[in-house]
Structures are given as C-alpha cells and as structure tokens.
Design an enzyme around this catalytic site. Structure first.
Site, short mmCIF file in Angstrom:
data_model
loop_
_atom_site.label_atom_id
_atom_site.label_comp_id
_atom_site.label_asym_id
_atom_site.label_seq_id
_atom_site.Cartn_x
_atom_site.Cartn_y
_atom_site.Cartn_z
N THR A 1 82.95 18.01 13.85
CA THR A 1 82.36 17.00 14.71
C THR A 1 83.40 15.91 14.94
O THR A 1 84.30 15.74 14.12
CB THR A 1 81.08 16.41 14.08
OG1 THR A 1 80.56 15.39 14.92
CG2 THR A 1 81.34 15.80 12.71
N GLY A 2 83.29 15.21 16.05
CA GLY A 2 84.24 14.13 16.30
C GLY A 2 84.78 14.17 17.71
O GLY A 2 84.13 14.69 18.62
N ASP A 3 85.96 13.61 17.87
CA ASP A 3 86.58 13.49 19.19
C ASP A 3 87.09 14.86 19.64
O ASP A 3 88.23 15.24 19.38
CB ASP A 3 87.72 12.47 19.09
CG ASP A 3 88.35 12.23 20.46
OD1 ASP A 3 88.05 12.98 21.41
OD2 ASP A 3 89.15 11.30 20.57
N GLY A 4 86.20 15.56 20.34
CA GLY A 4 86.49 16.94 20.69
C GLY A 4 87.69 17.12 21.58
O GLY A 4 88.37 18.14 21.53
N THR B 1 77.05 15.49 16.85
CA THR B 1 76.98 16.90 17.22
C THR B 1 76.50 17.71 16.03
O THR B 1 76.93 17.47 14.91
CB THR B 1 78.41 17.36 17.57
OG1 THR B 1 78.77 16.80 18.80
CG2 THR B 1 78.52 18.88 17.63
N ARG C 1 83.54 17.68 32.25
CA ARG C 1 84.21 17.74 30.94
C ARG C 1 83.47 18.70 29.99
O ARG C 1 82.26 18.67 29.86
CB ARG C 1 84.24 16.34 30.32
CG ARG C 1 84.95 16.25 28.98
CD ARG C 1 83.98 16.26 27.80
NE ARG C 1 84.66 15.86 26.56
CZ ARG C 1 84.08 15.94 25.37
NH1 ARG C 1 82.86 16.39 25.24
NH2 ARG C 1 84.74 15.56 24.29
N GLY D 1 83.69 19.79 25.96
CA GLY D 1 84.31 19.36 24.71
C GLY D 1 84.68 20.53 23.82
O GLY D 1 84.82 21.67 24.27
N SER E 1 72.52 12.72 20.39
CA SER E 1 73.74 13.37 20.85
C SER E 1 73.66 14.89 20.80
O SER E 1 74.65 15.58 20.99
CB SER E 1 74.97 12.86 20.10
OG SER E 1 74.81 13.14 18.75
N THR F 1 75.67 20.32 21.37
CA THR F 1 75.96 18.91 21.58
C THR F 1 75.78 18.55 23.05
O THR F 1 75.85 19.42 23.92
CB THR F 1 77.42 18.59 21.17
OG1 THR F 1 77.68 17.20 21.35
CG2 THR F 1 78.42 19.39 21.97
C1 SD4 Z 1 82.53 16.46 21.69
N1 SD4 Z 1 82.73 16.99 19.38
O1 SD4 Z 1 81.98 16.91 22.68
C2 SD4 Z 1 81.82 16.50 20.37
C3 SD4 Z 1 81.27 15.17 20.07
C4 SD4 Z 1 80.95 14.95 18.65
O2 SD4 Z 1 80.39 13.66 16.93
O3 SD4 Z 1 81.07 15.80 17.81
N2 SD4 Z 1 80.57 13.83 18.25
O4 SD4 Z 1 83.65 15.96 21.73
#
Ligand code: SD4
Length: 377
Positions: A290-293, A239, A267, A269, A88, A257
């Site tokens: 990190t996560g749901d950006g 990420t 898109r 993020g 990722s 990322t």
């Molecule tokens: C995103 N934050 O593009 C990133 C993805 C991510 O762990 O961090 N995943 O949304």
C-alpha cells in the site's frame, strides 16, 4: 542362506534390526509432523491496515468453509468494497480531477500464477469480482477503463452504477475551491502548484521557475516538501491488499482500491499491476503493498519480496529490503508492504508512515492487528 550358515542368528538379528529402525523412522516422522504442525500457522489471512471485517470474512471462508485462497481474497476485498473501507476502497472515494471515482483491482492465484486485473474501472462497484472474471474467463491479464466496465457488465456484474457519492463530490468541490491543491502535475503552465488547469507543457526556459515533480527529488527530500503533502498520505491511504493461504496450502493475493485522490483521469495505480501491490506463489509465499503507487510500481516491491524469500530471506528481511530499495531512490516516498511465507510467518515494513496490518491464522480466535514503525532513515 549363506549368511545364516556363517552366522546362525543372522535372520533374527536382521529382523529385530529392521524393526528397531522402522520404529525409529516412525518416531522421526511423527516428530517431524508435530514440528511442521507447530510451525505452520496456516490457513492464514493477512490484509493491509485495520480491515477487520474483510479479514474475518476471508478467514471464515478458508477456515470454516474450507474454501479456496482465491475465493477468500475475493470475498475479503469485496467486503471492503461494500463497506467503502476508510473511503479508499470501493465506490465513493478518491475522486479524480473531474470528480469521478474509478477503481483498480487484481487477483493472483499462486498455484498457477494466473492473474486477472482491472484498471480505471468505471460504473461497476465490484472491482475485485471484475478482476476475477478477467482471470477466469479470458486469457488476458489486465482490462482497463470503459471497456473493462463493459466486459464486467456483459459477464453479469451489477451496474452500470454511479460510483460517486455526496461525500466524494463534496471532497472534489473542496479540492477545486482550494485551487486544485494538491495535484499530480509538474513542469506545466499555468503553475500547477498554485492553481487549476487546463495545463499546457511548459517550455524548457520556463522550467527554472516551474514547480518540479517531487518524484524527481532523489537526493534532498526536504527540498520539495514531503510526500504527505501529496494526495497519498497519512490521512489518505488504506488500499486493501490481501493474501490468503488455504487449508491445502494454496496461496492467493489481491488488491482493491479507488487509487489516489485527485488523480489525473485515466491514471492507473499499482493496485492492478502484478508484483506491485500484490504477488503470490504457492512455492514461496505472498506479499501485499500500500502507499504511493506511482512510485512503488516502478520497483515491483511485492515481486521483490517473494523472490527474496525464494532466495532464503525471512519475511521480515524481505519486507525491509523491498522498502529500502525504493527509499534509496525516493527518500520521501510513503509506502508499506507485508510479507508472508508459505508456513504463515509474516512481517511488515514501511517508510514515511506508521503501518498496520491485520491477521487471522489457524491459531487465533480473532483478528489481530500488527503495528509496524517506519524504518529509521
Ligand atoms: C495507489 N497504492 O493507487 C494505491 C493507493 C494506496 O494507501 O495504497 N494508498 O497508488
């Protein structure tokens, strides 16, 4: 003179008084220096997840070479881009709906709050290097898409390169065969929860039966399923967000990322958004996320963490508070942050998944991985 006439030992006593006080002052300064040396863990490198190699490279840069925090973050994130850390970061991961891999990256210099970032970068593998070029050779902050690629190539980065690999194309065709599930569409026809597009905007009357965007679920996280069914989940994260404090106390943070699998083309993020995936200020400390950006960028969690620490919160409370602010509005979001203050004290907080972050500081011989359990609610 007058003092000596009245009190003949004035001079001697005054000198010895002064001497004693100077001695006490020196002792105090020495003790303070020892306390500060003991308390500070800098230089330090912190990264999201178990990105051991990336942390080692960055740590070597600041500790052995005496390099700058900015360069260490760039070296660390570049390492992950080359290694395609967990698929990722870098090329060959997170294919979008058309099968293409695009990259997001950012670098922030906490000494002068200078930032460079790229979003939806195509055809160039060195995303964090491209971000650094934006920071150092333009007055802009964020370049995106084809034009960001042209900029990076014009300034000497290798390419154009194909960012797809056999694995990423395979992942994409498996996703197509599964009826394009999961995806990020909502309130469209045909129903995006059962099949592929092209989609059209659904009329209001049709919406009663349409799948809703989970992000609108603010009250009942069970109603529309959990975020783990979305493209950012337990099996799909990683990420790299990294923060470094160098020997001179300079602080930098950055992110690289390939975003979220099956994202809608175009898109961008949270990765290249200042204060979302990373933030740094020499006066205070830094943060990485990190996560749901798509959800997290609405709260600028890393800006929040640093500002909370500026107001006096310790890193653990600041990290928890930033996560709680998102959780209150999006109970089923998945995400994590780490916080580090300028002395190198660090902590993490997460929601919806188990989070790990990696650290190497001046007192450690090797990288240590810290595990953070999700908050209770
Ligand atoms: C995103 N934050 O593009 C990133 C993805 C991510 O762990 O961090 N995943 O949304």
């Amino acid at each position: 003179m007058l003092a000596q006439m009245i009190y003949p030992h004035f001079h001697k006593d005054f000198v010895s008084y002064l001497g004693c006080n100077l001695f006490a002052l020196l002792l105090l300064l020495l003790a303070l220096a020892l306390i500060i040396q003991h308390e500070t863990h800098t230089p330090i490198v912190i990264s999201t997840w178990r990105f051991i190699e990336a942390v080692k490279v960055a740590a070597w840069h600041v500790m052995e070479e005496g390099g700058s925090a900015v360069d260490a973050v760039v070296h660390g994130c570049s390492t992950c881009e080359l290694l395609q850390c967990d698929g990722s970061v870098g090329y060959g991961g997170s294919p979008d709906e058309s099968g293409e891999t695009t990259l997001d990256a950012m670098i922030m210099d906490g000494t002068n709050m200078n930032v460079g970032a790229v979003g939806a970068l195509r055809s160039v593998k060195g995303a964090i290097e491209a971000a650094k070029l934006v920071m150092e050779h333009t007055e802009h902050t964020l370049l995106v898409g084809d034009q960001a690629s042209q900029f990076a190539l014009a300034l000497g980065l290798p390419g154009p390169a194909n960012l797809s690999t056999a694995e990423s194309l395979k992942a994409w065709s498996v996703w197509r065969e599964s009826g394009c599930q999961p995806n990020y569409w909502c309130n469209v026809v045909p129903d995006s929860s059962v099949g592929c597009g092209p989609y059209r905007v659904s009329h209001l009357s049709q919406r009663m039966t349409d799948n809703k965007c989970e992000i609108f679920d603010r009250t009942d996280s069970e109603q529309f399923g959990s975020s783990s069914s979305k493209a950012v989940g337990f099996q799909n994260h990683d990420t790299i967000s990294m923060a470094v404090i160098d020997k001179r106390g300079r602080i930098a943070a950055g992110t690289s990322t390939n975003g979220a699998s099956h994202k809608i083309p175009g898109r961008v993020g949270d990765g290249p958004i200042v204060g979302a995936a990373a933030y740094a200020d020499d006066d205070v400390g830094a943060c990485g996320a990190t996560g749901d950006g798509d959800v997290m960028m609405r709260f600028l969690p890393c800006y929040q963490v640093v500002e909370s620490m500026r107001q006096g919160m310790d890193p653990a409370s600041a990290a928890k508070d930033a996560i709680a602010r998102i959780r209150r509005k999006y109970p089923s979001f998945i995400g994590a942050v780490f916080a580090v203050n300028r002395l190198g004290v660090h902590a993490g907080a997460c929601h919806g998944w188990l989070f790990q972050y990696s650290v190497q500081d001046a007192t450690m011989n090797d990288v240590q991985v810290f595990t953070v359990h999700p908050d209770a609610q």
